[in-house]
Write a protein that holds these residues in place. Structure first.
Motif, PDB file in Angstrom:
ATOM      1  N   GLU A 173     -12.531  -3.714   9.137  1.00 40.93           N
ATOM      2  CA  GLU A 173     -12.207  -5.170   8.606  1.00 40.93           C
ATOM      3  C   GLU A 173     -11.327  -5.055   7.262  1.00 40.93           C
ATOM      4  O   GLU A 173     -10.548  -6.001   7.095  1.00 40.93           O
ATOM      5  CB  GLU A 173     -13.472  -6.151   8.618  1.00 40.93           C
ATOM      6  CG  GLU A 173     -13.771  -6.457  10.031  1.00 40.93           C
ATOM      7  CD  GLU A 173     -14.997  -7.519  10.040  1.00 40.93           C
ATOM      8  OE1 GLU A 173     -15.293  -7.949  11.142  1.00 40.93           O
ATOM      9  OE2 GLU A 173     -15.385  -7.795   8.881  1.00 40.93           O
ATOM     10  N   THR A 174     -11.563  -4.195   6.338  1.00 40.23           N
ATOM     11  CA  THR A 174     -10.948  -4.541   5.043  1.00 40.23           C
ATOM     12  C   THR A 174      -9.641  -3.644   4.947  1.00 40.23           C
ATOM     13  O   THR A 174      -8.841  -4.132   4.097  1.00 40.23           O
ATOM     14  CB  THR A 174     -12.054  -3.468   4.010  1.00 40.23           C
ATOM     15  OG1 THR A 174     -12.378  -2.181   4.772  1.00 40.23           O
ATOM     16  CG2 THR A 174     -13.357  -4.119   3.771  1.00 40.23           C
ATOM     17  N   ASN A 175      -9.330  -3.077   6.100  1.00 38.27           N
ATOM     18  CA  ASN A 175      -8.119  -2.620   6.130  1.00 38.27           C
ATOM     19  C   ASN A 175      -6.896  -3.214   6.769  1.00 38.27           C
ATOM     20  O   ASN A 175      -6.327  -2.849   7.783  1.00 38.27           O
ATOM     21  CB  ASN A 175      -8.168  -1.071   7.026  1.00 38.27           C
ATOM     22  CG  ASN A 175      -7.128  -0.045   6.875  1.00 38.27           C
ATOM     23  OD1 ASN A 175      -6.208  -0.125   6.052  1.00 38.27           O
ATOM     24  ND2 ASN A 175      -7.122   0.927   7.424  1.00 38.27           N
ATOM     25  N   VAL A 233      -3.161  -2.173   7.677  1.00 36.37           N
ATOM     26  CA  VAL A 233      -2.479  -1.429   8.755  1.00 36.37           C
ATOM     27  C   VAL A 233      -1.965  -2.431   9.869  1.00 36.37           C
ATOM     28  O   VAL A 233      -1.554  -2.022  10.773  1.00 36.37           O
ATOM     29  CB  VAL A 233      -3.219  -0.085   9.030  1.00 36.37           C
ATOM     30  CG1 VAL A 233      -3.280   0.855   8.295  1.00 36.37           C
ATOM     31  CG2 VAL A 233      -4.596  -0.667   9.377  1.00 36.37           C
ATOM     32  N   LEU A 234      -2.636  -3.435   9.867  1.00 42.02           N
ATOM     33  CA  LEU A 234      -2.564  -4.474  10.916  1.00 42.02           C
ATOM     34  C   LEU A 234      -1.046  -4.499  11.488  1.00 42.02           C
ATOM     35  O   LEU A 234      -0.966  -4.576  12.630  1.00 42.02           O
ATOM     36  CB  LEU A 234      -3.126  -5.760  10.735  1.00 42.02           C
ATOM     37  CG  LEU A 234      -4.714  -5.860  10.546  1.00 42.02           C
ATOM     38  CD1 LEU A 234      -5.019  -7.237  10.098  1.00 42.02           C
ATOM     39  CD2 LEU A 234      -5.365  -5.283  11.767  1.00 42.02           C
ATOM     40  N   ASN A 235      -0.143  -4.866  10.763  1.00 45.38           N
ATOM     41  CA  ASN A 235       1.294  -4.803  10.848  1.00 45.38           C
ATOM     42  C   ASN A 235       1.565  -3.607  11.670  1.00 45.38           C
ATOM     43  O   ASN A 235       2.502  -3.599  12.536  1.00 45.38           O
ATOM     44  CB  ASN A 235       2.056  -5.187   9.869  1.00 45.38           C
ATOM     45  CG  ASN A 235       3.321  -5.928  10.177  1.00 45.38           C
ATOM     46  OD1 ASN A 235       3.627  -6.328  11.190  1.00 45.38           O
ATOM     47  ND2 ASN A 235       4.232  -5.515   9.285  1.00 45.38           N
ATOM     48  N   PHE A 236       1.332  -2.507  11.097  1.00 45.85           N
ATOM     49  CA  PHE A 236       1.833  -1.104  11.675  1.00 45.85           C
ATOM     50  C   PHE A 236       1.591  -0.947  13.118  1.00 45.85           C
ATOM     51  O   PHE A 236       2.458  -0.575  13.900  1.00 45.85           O
ATOM     52  CB  PHE A 236       1.255  -0.055  10.887  1.00 45.85           C
ATOM     53  CG  PHE A 236       1.261   1.312  11.678  1.00 45.85           C
ATOM     54  CD1 PHE A 236       2.440   2.005  11.315  1.00 45.85           C
ATOM     55  CD2 PHE A 236       0.303   1.839  11.837  1.00 45.85           C
ATOM     56  CE1 PHE A 236       2.393   3.435  12.086  1.00 45.85           C
ATOM     57  CE2 PHE A 236       0.023   3.274  12.693  1.00 45.85           C
ATOM     58  CZ  PHE A 236       1.492   3.927  12.575  1.00 45.85           C
ATOM     59  N   LEU A 277      -6.341   8.405  11.951  1.00 46.81           N
ATOM     60  CA  LEU A 277      -4.794   8.627  11.832  1.00 46.81           C
ATOM     61  C   LEU A 277      -4.530   8.486  10.404  1.00 46.81           C
ATOM     62  O   LEU A 277      -4.885   7.549   9.273  1.00 46.81           O
ATOM     63  CB  LEU A 277      -4.081   7.495  12.419  1.00 46.81           C
ATOM     64  CG  LEU A 277      -2.585   7.248  12.150  1.00 46.81           C
ATOM     65  CD1 LEU A 277      -1.693   8.565  12.812  1.00 46.81           C
ATOM     66  CD2 LEU A 277      -2.036   6.160  12.699  1.00 46.81           C
ATOM     67  N   ALA A 278      -3.738   9.447   9.801  1.00 44.85           N
ATOM     68  CA  ALA A 278      -3.360   9.451   8.222  1.00 44.85           C
ATOM     69  C   ALA A 278      -2.051  10.184   7.938  1.00 44.85           C
ATOM     70  O   ALA A 278      -2.025  11.171   8.652  1.00 44.85           O
ATOM     71  CB  ALA A 278      -4.569  10.147   7.390  1.00 44.85           C
ATOM     72  N   LEU A 306       6.542   8.727  10.345  1.00 47.32           N
ATOM     73  CA  LEU A 306       5.705   9.568  10.836  1.00 47.32           C
ATOM     74  C   LEU A 306       4.502   9.208  11.516  1.00 47.32           C
ATOM     75  O   LEU A 306       3.982   9.749  12.503  1.00 47.32           O
ATOM     76  CB  LEU A 306       5.121  10.912   9.623  1.00 47.32           C
ATOM     77  CG  LEU A 306       6.273  11.312   8.904  1.00 47.32           C
ATOM     78  CD1 LEU A 306       5.889  12.437   7.929  1.00 47.32           C
ATOM     79  CD2 LEU A 306       7.216  12.009   9.833  1.00 47.32           C
ATOM     80  N   GLY A 307       3.989   8.129  10.918  1.00 48.65           N
ATOM     81  CA  GLY A 307       2.904   7.556  11.636  1.00 48.65           C
ATOM     82  C   GLY A 307       3.096   7.086  12.879  1.00 48.65           C
ATOM     83  O   GLY A 307       2.223   7.397  13.758  1.00 48.65           O
ATOM     84  N   GLY A 308       4.332   6.535  13.188  1.00 48.44           N
ATOM     85  CA  GLY A 308       4.528   6.191  14.474  1.00 48.44           C
ATOM     86  C   GLY A 308       4.829   7.425  15.458  1.00 48.44           C
ATOM     87  O   GLY A 308       4.355   7.127  16.642  1.00 48.44           O
TER      88      GLY A 308
END
Ligand SMILES: CC(C)(COP(=O)(O)OP(=O)(O)OC[C@H]1O[C@@H](n2cnc3c(N)ncnc32)[C@H](O)[C@@H]1OP(=O)(O)O)[C@@H](O)C(=O)NCCC(=O)NCCS
Length: 139
Positions: free
Chosen positions: A109-111, A114-117, A72-73, A83-85
């Motif tokens: 793990e490093t990303n 995006v956890l909140n998204f 997803l980008a 747009l991501g949603g």
């Protein structure tokens, strides 16, 4: 934005978007991944077009029961506009049409950004450990 199965004129744009978004790794070939996904009946690559320009993309596929979303980008200058949603929504609709009952995704793990998204879209942390093994080497 028009979200549709990605067509050949936008394949290179999708790979560039994934590279710009930091989703590719030297040991994976994103173009080969894309071609496999669009050629299989159980997967596709969706593209979100604004004025025929690729603004976002995602790969989606399923094993009959579970669906998976990958790559997803959203283009950097288009982030924060929803747009991501919308793209995640389109992936979920595609999976529902295919009969999948659950959708999963992997986050490096490093990303942590995006956890909140995903949290806001209703994606909960799963209590599973992912293990992997290369099938392409004799090691
Ligand atoms: C993650 C990504 C797809 C989000 O796309 P986006 O279009 O900016 O997201 P949206 O505008 O749809 O945001 C949806 C919600 O998540 C929130 N959100 C989005 N990105 C966020 C972030 N980095 N941190 C915190 N919240 C975020 C937004 O505030 C929004 O909430 P709201 O509806 O209450 O306002 C985009 O940042 C991206 O392409 N990142 C790089 C690639 C990547 O890491 N992909 C995921 C691989 S697992």
């Amino acid at each position: 934005m028009l979200i549709t199965d990605l067509q050949p004129p936008h394949y290179d744009d999708a790979v560039q978007l994934w590279e710009a978004a930091g989703l590719t790794r030297p040991w994976n070939d994103p173009e080969a991944d894309l071609l496999r996904a669009v050629q299989s009946p159980s997967s596709t690559v969706l593209g979100g077009l604004i004025d025929d320009e690729l603004a976002c993309t995602a790969m989606v596929g399923h094993d009959g029961h579970r669906g998976w979303v990958y790559y997803l980008a959203v283009a950097e200058d288009r982030r924060g506009e929803g747009l991501g949603g919308l793209m995640m929504d389109a992936c979920e609709q595609w999976l529902r049409r295919q009969g999948a009952v659950k959708v999963q995704l992997m986050i490096r793990e490093t990303n942590t950004e995006v956890l909140n998204f995903y949290e806001r879209l209703g994606y909960e942390r799963s209590d599973v450990e992912v293990r992997a093994k290369w099938l392409t080497t004799d090691a």
